[in-house]
Design a protein around this motif. Structure first.
Motif, PDB file in Angstrom:
ATOM      1  N   ARG A  46     -17.668 -37.716 -44.743  1.00 43.64           N
ATOM      2  CA  ARG A  46     -16.613 -36.899 -45.351  1.00 43.64           C
ATOM      3  C   ARG A  46     -16.079 -37.653 -46.560  1.00 43.64           C
ATOM      4  N   MET A  47     -15.918 -36.965 -47.652  1.00 46.24           N
ATOM      5  CA  MET A  47     -15.510 -37.611 -48.892  1.00 46.24           C
ATOM      6  C   MET A  47     -14.000 -37.546 -49.097  1.00 46.24           C
ATOM      7  N   ASN A  48     -13.475 -38.660 -49.615  1.00 49.82           N
ATOM      8  CA  ASN A  48     -12.078 -38.771 -50.035  1.00 49.82           C
ATOM      9  C   ASN A  48     -11.092 -38.369 -48.939  1.00 49.82           C
ATOM     10  N   GLY A  49     -11.392 -38.767 -47.726  1.00 48.97           N
ATOM     11  CA  GLY A  49     -10.517 -38.462 -46.603  1.00 48.97           C
ATOM     12  C   GLY A  49     -10.178 -39.727 -45.854  1.00 48.97           C
ATOM     13  N   ALA A  50      -9.519 -39.561 -44.742  1.00 50.10           N
ATOM     14  CA  ALA A  50      -9.165 -40.681 -43.876  1.00 50.10           C
ATOM     15  C   ALA A  50      -9.769 -40.444 -42.503  1.00 50.10           C
ATOM     16  N   HIS A  51      -9.946 -41.523 -41.776  1.00 48.89           N
ATOM     17  CA  HIS A  51     -10.426 -41.392 -40.403  1.00 48.89           C
ATOM     18  C   HIS A  51      -9.358 -40.710 -39.564  1.00 48.89           C
ATOM     19  N   PRO A  52      -9.771 -39.902 -38.599  1.00 51.48           N
ATOM     20  CA  PRO A  52      -8.785 -39.309 -37.699  1.00 51.48           C
ATOM     21  C   PRO A  52      -8.121 -40.396 -36.847  1.00 51.48           C
ATOM     22  N   ALA A  53      -6.965 -40.099 -36.303  1.00 51.07           N
ATOM     23  CA  ALA A  53      -6.231 -41.071 -35.490  1.00 51.07           C
ATOM     24  C   ALA A  53      -7.010 -41.449 -34.242  1.00 51.07           C
ATOM     25  N   SER A  54      -7.780 -40.524 -33.712  1.00 50.97           N
ATOM     26  CA  SER A  54      -8.568 -40.777 -32.506  1.00 50.97           C
ATOM     27  C   SER A  54     -10.021 -40.404 -32.787  1.00 50.97           C
ATOM     28  N   VAL A  55     -10.922 -41.340 -32.527  1.00 49.26           N
ATOM     29  CA  VAL A  55     -12.346 -41.114 -32.774  1.00 49.26           C
ATOM     30  C   VAL A  55     -13.098 -41.299 -31.462  1.00 49.26           C
ATOM     31  N   THR A  56     -13.920 -40.326 -31.106  1.00 45.45           N
ATOM     32  CA  THR A  56     -14.786 -40.462 -29.943  1.00 45.45           C
ATOM     33  C   THR A  56     -16.027 -41.227 -30.376  1.00 45.45           C
ATOM     34  N   PRO A  57     -16.293 -42.391 -29.797  1.00 47.12           N
ATOM     35  CA  PRO A  57     -17.464 -43.174 -30.213  1.00 47.12           C
ATOM     36  C   PRO A  57     -18.765 -42.379 -30.076  1.00 47.12           C
ATOM     37  N   SER A  58     -19.645 -42.563 -31.053  1.00 49.87           N
ATOM     38  CA  SER A  58     -20.946 -41.899 -31.053  1.00 49.87           C
ATOM     39  C   SER A  58     -21.969 -42.838 -31.690  1.00 49.87           C
ATOM     40  N   ALA A  59     -23.231 -42.490 -31.579  1.00 47.87           N
ATOM     41  CA  ALA A  59     -24.298 -43.339 -32.096  1.00 47.87           C
ATOM     42  C   ALA A  59     -24.170 -43.572 -33.604  1.00 47.87           C
ATOM     43  N   MET A  60     -23.726 -42.577 -34.364  1.00 43.09           N
ATOM     44  CA  MET A  60     -23.599 -42.715 -35.811  1.00 43.09           C
ATOM     45  C   MET A  60     -22.176 -43.027 -36.249  1.00 43.09           C
ATOM     46  N   GLY A  61     -21.217 -42.952 -35.338  1.00 44.52           N
ATOM     47  CA  GLY A  61     -19.841 -43.231 -35.695  1.00 44.52           C
ATOM     48  C   GLY A  61     -19.231 -42.119 -36.527  1.00 44.52           C
ATOM     49  N   GLU A  62     -18.100 -42.408 -37.122  1.00 45.68           N
ATOM     50  CA  GLU A  62     -17.364 -41.450 -37.960  1.00 45.68           C
ATOM     51  C   GLU A  62     -17.208 -42.092 -39.331  1.00 45.68           C
ATOM     52  N   SER A  63     -17.727 -41.411 -40.361  1.00 44.02           N
ATOM     53  CA  SER A  63     -17.785 -42.010 -41.702  1.00 44.02           C
ATOM     54  C   SER A  63     -16.960 -41.241 -42.710  1.00 44.02           C
ATOM     55  N   VAL A  64     -16.256 -41.980 -43.542  1.00 47.26           N
ATOM     56  CA  VAL A  64     -15.589 -41.424 -44.714  1.00 47.26           C
ATOM     57  C   VAL A  64     -16.051 -42.222 -45.926  1.00 47.26           C
ATOM     58  N   GLY A  65     -16.070 -41.575 -47.070  1.00 46.56           N
ATOM     59  CA  GLY A  65     -16.561 -42.263 -48.258  1.00 46.56           C
ATOM     60  C   GLY A  65     -15.794 -41.890 -49.506  1.00 46.56           C
TER      61      GLY A  65
ATOM     62  N   TYR B 170     -32.118 -39.385 -42.460  1.00 46.66           N
ATOM     63  CA  TYR B 170     -33.029 -40.521 -42.379  1.00 46.66           C
ATOM     64  C   TYR B 170     -34.425 -40.024 -42.026  1.00 46.66           C
ATOM     65  N   ASN B 171     -35.448 -40.686 -42.540  1.00 46.84           N
ATOM     66  CA  ASN B 171     -36.818 -40.249 -42.270  1.00 46.84           C
ATOM     67  C   ASN B 171     -37.357 -40.829 -40.973  1.00 46.84           C
ATOM     68  N   GLN B 172     -36.524 -41.499 -40.213  1.00 44.40           N
ATOM     69  CA  GLN B 172     -36.952 -42.075 -38.952  1.00 44.40           C
ATOM     70  C   GLN B 172     -36.046 -41.575 -37.835  1.00 44.40           C
ATOM     71  N   ASP B 173     -36.632 -41.169 -36.750  1.00 44.12           N
ATOM     72  CA  ASP B 173     -35.905 -40.794 -35.537  1.00 44.12           C
ATOM     73  C   ASP B 173     -34.974 -39.590 -35.711  1.00 44.12           C
ATOM     74  N   ASP B 174     -35.181 -38.762 -36.724  1.00 41.40           N
ATOM     75  CA  ASP B 174     -34.386 -37.548 -36.917  1.00 41.40           C
ATOM     76  C   ASP B 174     -32.885 -37.811 -36.937  1.00 41.40           C
ATOM     77  N   GLN B 175     -32.474 -38.895 -37.554  1.00 42.84           N
ATOM     78  CA  GLN B 175     -31.055 -39.252 -37.606  1.00 42.84           C
ATOM     79  C   GLN B 175     -30.381 -38.602 -38.814  1.00 42.84           C
ATOM     80  N   VAL B 176     -29.133 -38.194 -38.618  1.00 42.68           N
ATOM     81  CA  VAL B 176     -28.335 -37.579 -39.679  1.00 42.68           C
ATOM     82  C   VAL B 176     -26.947 -38.208 -39.649  1.00 42.68           C
ATOM     83  N   ARG B 177     -26.464 -38.626 -40.816  1.00 37.47           N
ATOM     84  CA  ARG B 177     -25.099 -39.151 -40.933  1.00 37.47           C
ATOM     85  C   ARG B 177     -24.334 -38.262 -41.899  1.00 37.47           C
ATOM     86  N   ARG B 178     -23.160 -37.839 -41.474  1.00 39.46           N
ATOM     87  CA  ARG B 178     -22.296 -37.033 -42.338  1.00 39.46           C
ATOM     88  C   ARG B 178     -21.127 -37.900 -42.792  1.00 39.46           C
TER      89      ARG B 178
END
Length: 81
Positions: free
Chosen positions: A22-41, A12-20
Motif C-alpha cells: 500500500r502506498m503512502n499509508g501507515a500500518h494498521p494498529a493491529s496486524v495479523t502475522p502472515s507469510a508476506m507480512g503487511e507492507s507500506v511504501g 514473484y516468479n517463484q512459488d506463486d508469491q504475491v506481495r501487495r
C-alpha cells in the motif's frame, strides 16, 4: 511489478508469491502475522522504500534470497546485516 495509484503489486516468479504494498499509508494498529507480512511504501526520489511488519515465522520463511531459514533468534541479527 504492477503499479496503480494506491498500491504496488509484486508478483514473484517463484512459488506463486504475491506481495501487495500500500502506498503512502501507515500500518494498521493491529496486524495479523502472515507469510508476506503487511507492507507500506513510498518513493524517495526514484527509489521505492517498502516497510514490512507482521511476517509470520514458519519453517519455510526465508530471510534472504539464498534461502537462509529464519527464526526468532536471527531476526535481531538480520536487522543489522
Amino acid at each position: 511489478m504492477l503499479q496503480s495509484k494506491d498500491e504496488i503489486t509484486i508478483v514473484y516468479n517463484q512459488d506463486d508469491q504475491v506481495r501487495r504494498v500500500r502506498m503512502n499509508g501507515a500500518h494498521p494498529a493491529s496486524v495479523t502475522p502472515s507469510a508476506m507480512g503487511e507492507s507500506v511504501g513510498h518513493y524517495e526520489g526514484d527509489t521505492l522504500v517498502v516497510d514490512t511488519v507482521g511476517i509470520k515465522l514458519l519453517p519455510t520463511t526465508m530471510a534472504r534470497p539464498l534461502c537462509t531459514p529464519q527464526s526468532e533468534s536471527c531476526i535481531s541479527s538480520n536487522a543489522t546485516g
